[in-house]
Design an enzyme around this catalytic site. Structure first.
Site, PDB file in Angstrom:
ATOM      1  N   CYS A   1      31.669  36.648  35.791  1.00 10.37           N
ATOM      2  CA  CYS A   1      31.808  37.102  34.407  1.00 10.37           C
ATOM      3  C   CYS A   1      32.378  35.987  33.531  1.00 10.37           C
ATOM      4  CB  CYS A   1      32.711  38.332  34.361  1.00 10.37           C
ATOM      5  SG  CYS A   1      32.920  38.993  32.709  1.00 10.37           S
TER       6      CYS A   1
ATOM      7  N   CYS B   1      35.854  43.445  36.288  1.00  8.04           N
ATOM      8  CA  CYS B   1      35.674  42.805  34.989  1.00  8.04           C
ATOM      9  C   CYS B   1      34.774  43.649  34.087  1.00  8.04           C
ATOM     10  CB  CYS B   1      35.046  41.432  35.222  1.00  8.04           C
ATOM     11  SG  CYS B   1      34.801  40.458  33.752  1.00  8.04           S
TER      12      CYS B   1
END
Length: 373
Positions: free
Chosen positions: A103, A200
């Site tokens: 991410c 995330c």
């Protein structure tokens, strides 16, 4: 005194206290600051409330308080294509991925950085606990955050020199407690907001329930290394190497009362291997192979070096020797390591500097592959 007013910094604001204080500090230092909220997941909690909407309200409140413009940008497609598909593919392959590493690499410091450039950014900034230091040649070195308990360089280990050249980490020299104090002194709307945890951008969901929405679970047998049948597992993707809880076998099997742990997986036969004892021999290894090897600054294509490494977040560093061959590496441990997990990141350090890292493919014990996939 440096005049920062002509330097535009676009801050990734999540609605949390860390990114709020990041924006505040930059504003106080005289930068031209813009806040941007990234919407990366279509998320509604169990009460029907879209948590992204609530977070954006917090971003707006803080931005208004400190007097900066703010925007929202939607990266749901980029997140799905570049992070979530990878996440699912890793679980399908029997591995335990680290989506936060991907991410940061693909969303926060690629998609977001690209968007920030369209706003005329000179730099982007986030609330990560890490530090950047430029040497006399202009190379940026990424250093651990001053707060050892919060240092996030492990998750930033796949960032490139190009990305780091454009990045500021204003919280890197602070302790978390100091960040809270700054927020409270300034009366920021997020000063008492609790820290987010979980995957995330996906947050604190029931992980098993969440994963089962996307991957069908296939039950199978749970066995010891020597072939004893210990019952049924719920699906290999729900277990990670070294895991203790959730096995449902307690101490009723075996001659001692030591707890049971996941010690291996056989994807082809859908078998979950378990063993008793935290340091069960099947959990121990003395080297690993990694791919997607990446360094935060320029390094030779092939070389060998000694450093320390982390094999998971929040674990102490271990001494290693790394043999790099292109984007692959063999990492040899000075001392045997427990529960090296395929899919997780291995991250290299030279003292305070994070050098980069890669993704663990396989652990080895005396040259023989551990039964981890």
């Amino acid at each position: 005194m440096t005049d920062n007013s002509k330097i535009r910094v676009v801050v990734g604001m999540s609605g949390g206290v860390d990114s709020s204080v990041t924006a505040l500090l930059l504003k106080e230092q005289g930068y031209d600051v813009i806040g941007v909220f990234m919407k990366n997941w279509d998320d509604t909690d169990e009460f029907g409330v879209c948590t992204a909407t609530e977070d954006y309200k917090d971003v707006a409140a803080v931005a208004d308080q400190i007097g900066i413009p703010y925007y929202s940008v939607n990266f749901e497609k980029e997140y799905w294509d570049r992070v979530f598909e990878y996440f699912l593919a890793e679980y399908r392959a029997g591995r335990t991925p680290n989506p936060d590493v991907m991410c940061n690499k693909e969303i926060k410091f690629k998609a977001f950085l690209g968007y920030a450039m369209t706003l005329g950014a000179d730099y982007v900034a986030t609330g990560h606990y890490a530090q950047v230091k430029r040497d006399e040649n202009g190379t940026v070195h990424m250093l651990r955050g001053a707060d050892n308990g919060k240092d996030q360089t492990y998750f930033l280990s796949q960032l490139s020199q190009e990305q780091l050249q454009k990045t500021l980490f204003p919280l890197g020299h602070l302790q978390k407690s100091e960040v809270r104090e700054i927020a409270e002194r300034a009366g920021l709307a997020t000063a008492k907001k609790k820290d987010s945890t979980g995957i995330c951008f996906i947050g604190e969901k029931n992980f098993k329930q969440f994963l089962s929405q996307y991957l069908p679970a296939q039950k199978g047998r749970m066995m010891t290394i020597d072939g004893r049948d210990m019952g049924e597992h719920a699906g290999l993707m729900y277990y990670t190497i070294g895991q203790r809880g959730g096995l449902g076998i307690g101490g009723q099997h075996g001659g001692d009362n030591q707890p049971w742990f996941v010690v291996g997986k056989d994807l082809s036969q859908n078998i979950l291997y378990v063993g008793q004892g935290f340091y069960h021999e099947a959990l121990m290894s003395n080297s690993l192979d990694a791919s997607v090897i990446h360094f935060t600054r320029e390094m030779p294509e092939e070389f060998t070096f000694e450093c320390t490494a982390k094999f998971r977040y929040r674990q102490p560093d271990s001494q290693v020797t790394v043999h790099v061959r292109g984007d692959k590496a063999e990492v040899v441990f000075a001392e045997p390591q427990r529960a090296i997990t395929p899919g997780q990141a291995v991250v290299f350090y030279d003292g305070k500097e994070c050098l980069g890292g890669g993704m663990i493919d396989m652990a080895y014990k005396n040259g023989q592959p551990c039964q981890y996939i």
